[in-house]
Design a protein around this motif. Structure first.
Motif, PDB file in Angstrom:
ATOM      1  N   GLU A 140       0.823  -1.203   0.000  1.00 17.53           N
ATOM      2  CA  GLU A 140       0.000   0.000   0.000  1.00 17.53           C
ATOM      3  C   GLU A 140       0.863   1.262   0.000  1.00 17.53           C
ATOM      4  O   GLU A 140       0.537   2.253  -0.661  1.00 17.53           O
ATOM      5  CB  GLU A 140      -0.938   0.003   1.212  1.00 17.53           C
ATOM      6  CG  GLU A 140      -2.013  -1.073   1.178  1.00 17.53           C
ATOM      7  CD  GLU A 140      -3.008  -0.863   0.037  1.00 17.53           C
ATOM      8  OE1 GLU A 140      -3.063   0.261  -0.514  1.00 17.53           O
ATOM      9  OE2 GLU A 140      -3.731  -1.818  -0.304  1.00 17.53           O
ATOM     10  N   CYS A 180       2.206   1.772  -3.428  1.00 16.89           N
ATOM     11  CA  CYS A 180       1.104   2.255  -4.270  1.00 16.89           C
ATOM     12  C   CYS A 180       0.907   3.751  -4.062  1.00 16.89           C
ATOM     13  O   CYS A 180       0.782   4.522  -5.023  1.00 16.89           O
ATOM     14  CB  CYS A 180      -0.183   1.511  -3.922  1.00 16.89           C
ATOM     15  SG  CYS A 180      -0.342  -0.141  -4.644  1.00 16.89           S
ATOM     16  N   ALA A 181       0.874   4.164  -2.800  1.00 22.12           N
ATOM     17  CA  ALA A 181       0.591   5.561  -2.477  1.00 22.12           C
ATOM     18  C   ALA A 181       1.672   6.498  -2.998  1.00 22.12           C
ATOM     19  O   ALA A 181       1.402   7.673  -3.280  1.00 22.12           O
ATOM     20  CB  ALA A 181       0.428   5.724  -0.969  1.00 22.12           C
ATOM     21  N   PHE A 219       3.304   6.037  -5.819  1.00 25.31           N
ATOM     22  CA  PHE A 219       3.320   5.941  -7.294  1.00 25.31           C
ATOM     23  C   PHE A 219       4.726   5.642  -7.822  1.00 25.31           C
ATOM     24  O   PHE A 219       5.113   6.126  -8.896  1.00 25.31           O
ATOM     25  CB  PHE A 219       2.832   7.241  -7.958  1.00 25.31           C
ATOM     26  CG  PHE A 219       1.599   7.847  -7.370  1.00 25.31           C
ATOM     27  CD1 PHE A 219       0.517   7.056  -7.004  1.00 25.31           C
ATOM     28  CD2 PHE A 219       1.507   9.215  -7.183  1.00 25.31           C
ATOM     29  CE1 PHE A 219      -0.629   7.621  -6.468  1.00 25.31           C
ATOM     30  CE2 PHE A 219       0.363   9.793  -6.648  1.00 25.31           C
ATOM     31  CZ  PHE A 219      -0.708   8.990  -6.284  1.00 25.31           C
ATOM     32  N   CYS A 254      -3.443  -1.267  -7.771  1.00 25.21           N
ATOM     33  CA  CYS A 254      -3.605  -0.598  -6.480  1.00 25.21           C
ATOM     34  C   CYS A 254      -5.069  -0.232  -6.230  1.00 25.21           C
ATOM     35  O   CYS A 254      -5.907  -0.289  -7.130  1.00 25.21           O
ATOM     36  CB  CYS A 254      -2.716   0.641  -6.426  1.00 25.21           C
ATOM     37  SG  CYS A 254      -0.941   0.246  -6.488  1.00 25.21           S
ATOM     38  N   SER A 255      -5.355   0.165  -5.008  1.00 24.39           N
ATOM     39  CA  SER A 255      -6.736   0.420  -4.585  1.00 24.39           C
ATOM     40  C   SER A 255      -7.361   1.575  -5.372  1.00 24.39           C
ATOM     41  O   SER A 255      -6.665   2.416  -5.953  1.00 24.39           O
ATOM     42  CB  SER A 255      -6.766   0.747  -3.090  1.00 24.39           C
ATOM     43  OG  SER A 255      -6.114   1.992  -2.853  1.00 24.39           O
ATOM     44  N   GLN A 302      -8.747   4.124  -4.162  1.00 19.65           N
ATOM     45  CA  GLN A 302      -8.342   5.385  -3.543  1.00 19.65           C
ATOM     46  C   GLN A 302      -7.035   5.882  -4.150  1.00 19.65           C
ATOM     47  O   GLN A 302      -6.881   7.071  -4.452  1.00 19.65           O
ATOM     48  CB  GLN A 302      -8.189   5.195  -2.034  1.00 19.65           C
ATOM     49  CG  GLN A 302      -7.808   6.471  -1.291  1.00 19.65           C
ATOM     50  CD  GLN A 302      -7.679   6.249   0.212  1.00 19.65           C
ATOM     51  OE1 GLN A 302      -7.965   5.160   0.711  1.00 19.65           O
ATOM     52  NE2 GLN A 302      -7.249   7.276   0.932  1.00 19.65           N
ATOM     53  N   VAL A 303      -6.090   4.969  -4.364  1.00 18.37           N
ATOM     54  CA  VAL A 303      -4.810   5.332  -4.978  1.00 18.37           C
ATOM     55  C   VAL A 303      -5.028   5.778  -6.422  1.00 18.37           C
ATOM     56  O   VAL A 303      -4.441   6.769  -6.875  1.00 18.37           O
ATOM     57  CB  VAL A 303      -3.828   4.147  -4.912  1.00 18.37           C
ATOM     58  CG1 VAL A 303      -2.589   4.413  -5.766  1.00 18.37           C
ATOM     59  CG2 VAL A 303      -3.424   3.870  -3.471  1.00 18.37           C
ATOM     60  N   GLN A 304      -5.888   5.064  -7.149  1.00 19.92           N
ATOM     61  CA  GLN A 304      -6.144   5.423  -8.548  1.00 19.92           C
ATOM     62  C   GLN A 304      -6.736   6.829  -8.643  1.00 19.92           C
ATOM     63  O   GLN A 304      -6.348   7.619  -9.514  1.00 19.92           O
ATOM     64  CB  GLN A 304      -7.094   4.405  -9.201  1.00 19.92           C
ATOM     65  CG  GLN A 304      -6.660   2.948  -9.107  1.00 19.92           C
ATOM     66  CD  GLN A 304      -5.323   2.665  -9.772  1.00 19.92           C
ATOM     67  OE1 GLN A 304      -4.889   3.393 -10.668  1.00 19.92           O
ATOM     68  NE2 GLN A 304      -4.660   1.602  -9.329  1.00 19.92           N
ATOM     69  N   TYR A 349      -4.018   9.401  -7.954  1.00 17.72           N
ATOM     70  CA  TYR A 349      -3.098   9.567  -9.077  1.00 17.72           C
ATOM     71  C   TYR A 349      -3.762  10.359 -10.207  1.00 17.72           C
ATOM     72  O   TYR A 349      -3.139  11.225 -10.835  1.00 17.72           O
ATOM     73  CB  TYR A 349      -2.648   8.205  -9.603  1.00 17.72           C
ATOM     74  CG  TYR A 349      -1.723   8.319 -10.793  1.00 17.72           C
ATOM     75  CD1 TYR A 349      -0.398   8.714 -10.630  1.00 17.72           C
ATOM     76  CD2 TYR A 349      -2.185   8.062 -12.082  1.00 17.72           C
ATOM     77  CE1 TYR A 349       0.449   8.851 -11.712  1.00 17.72           C
ATOM     78  CE2 TYR A 349      -1.344   8.195 -13.176  1.00 17.72           C
ATOM     79  CZ  TYR A 349      -0.029   8.588 -12.986  1.00 17.72           C
ATOM     80  OH  TYR A 349       0.802   8.727 -14.063  1.00 17.72           O
TER      81      TYR A 349
END
Length: 315
Positions: A206, A209-210, A212, A305-306, A308-310, A313
């Motif tokens: 995670e 992911c956060a 990027f 990724c989740s 929320q991450v998408q 970004y």
């Protein structure tokens, strides 16, 4: 009196027999009426399906170039030079005359009506066309322009069968090519990973992911950013229903990881391909890169990724 009585009885009996015979005679049922209706519909005149051109000195040349008018009412289609219509309704005006109501795309008309319209190419026009039979090969045509009958009727003649066959074959080839292109686009879409942020599964998934800072896939923008490389997609090719091979111009990140592996120059690889994705499911892919002429090991397994991450970004 008795003779008169007998005569009356005979008359009544004869009348009764006539009525009974009439009842026993066959009468047309629903099937017969349906056959008659079908026969009447079948007898309605329709112009031959195919290509037409204006008769005269340039008739043959016009036919060879595709004609000026193509009619196929069975397929609900009418078209001409840079315009095409879908047929909505056909009304018979007489034994050899009809009215065709259509919805049309017209390249030139759309530009002239409103050239500033950003969506002018998709503008639709409600048009009407009157068609009348003159003889077995010639028809009279009058078509509206932007809903108004501005031009007088003109004549169109059915092009020779040789031309009809050639144009029909060309149309079939064009349809086959279009289907092949559509199928290929769908195959590419099915094989492509979803655009978005990915990271290798495992500890700190995670967090990576956060930040990027693992892998970002954007086929829509022809770009792939890996942990160590920034790549511009130049070509894609579906190898299997779930695999897409990519030719990309790649360069190492400005501050790459010490263990970073550079992607081989696409001009020095077989088939000009240096990346490959295998789609496991909608959220999992395996990425290979070519180094020294070979794809690297078992590849990197990446997870989507989740949401929320998408969203973060996408900004």
């Amino acid at each position: 009196m008795q003779g008169g009585f007998l005569n009356q009885n005979r008359t009544k009996l004869f009348t009764l027999m006539l009525m009974l015979a009439a009842l026993l005679l066959p009468c047309p049922g629903p099937a017969a009426y349906a056959q008659e209706a079908a026969r009447n519909a079948f007898d309605k005149w329709r112009p031959k399906a195919g290509v037409y051109a204006e008769p005269g000195k340039t008739f043959r040349a016009s036919c060879d170039e595709g004609g000026g008018l193509t009619i196929n009412l069975r397929e609900k289609s009418v078209s001409g030079y840079e315009w095409g219509c879908g047929v909505k309704k056909i009304t018979d005006l007489g034994p050899d005359s009809l009215k065709v109501e259509m919805v049309c795309n017209d390249y030139n008309l759309a530009q002239n009506v409103n050239p500033r319209d950003p969506d002018w190419e998709n503008r639709k026009f409600n048009e009407v066309m009157f068609v009348k039979k003159i003889d077995d090969v010639t028809i009279s045509v009058q078509k509206s322009l932007n809903g108004k009958l501005k031009d007088a009727p003109w004549r169109e003649a059915y092009c020779p069968l040789k031309t009809q066959r050639a144009l029909a074959e060309a149309t079939l080839r064009a349809k086959a090519d279009a289907k092949q292109k559509t199928d290929l686009e769908q195959a590419l879409k099915d094989a492509h990973p979803r655009d978005g942020v990915y990271a290798a599964a495992g500890p700190n998934f995670e967090e990576r992911c956060a930040k990027f800072n693992d892998t970002i896939v954007t086929f829509s923008e022809k770009s792939i950013t890996t942990a160590s490389n920034i790549c511009k997609i130049e070509q894609t090719r579906v190898q299997l229903p779930d695999t897409v091979r990519i030719g990309a111009d790649c360069a190492l990140q400005a501050a790459p990881d010490p263990n970073a592996v550079s992607v081989q120059n696409v001009d020095t690889t077989l088939d000009h391909e240096n990346l490959m994705f295998k789609k496991i499911d909608d959220k999992t892919v395996v990425l290979w890169i070519i180094k020294d002429g070979h794809f690297t090991g078992d590849g990197r397994k990446l997870s989507y990724c989740s949401d929320q991450v998408q969203r973060a970004y996408a900004g």
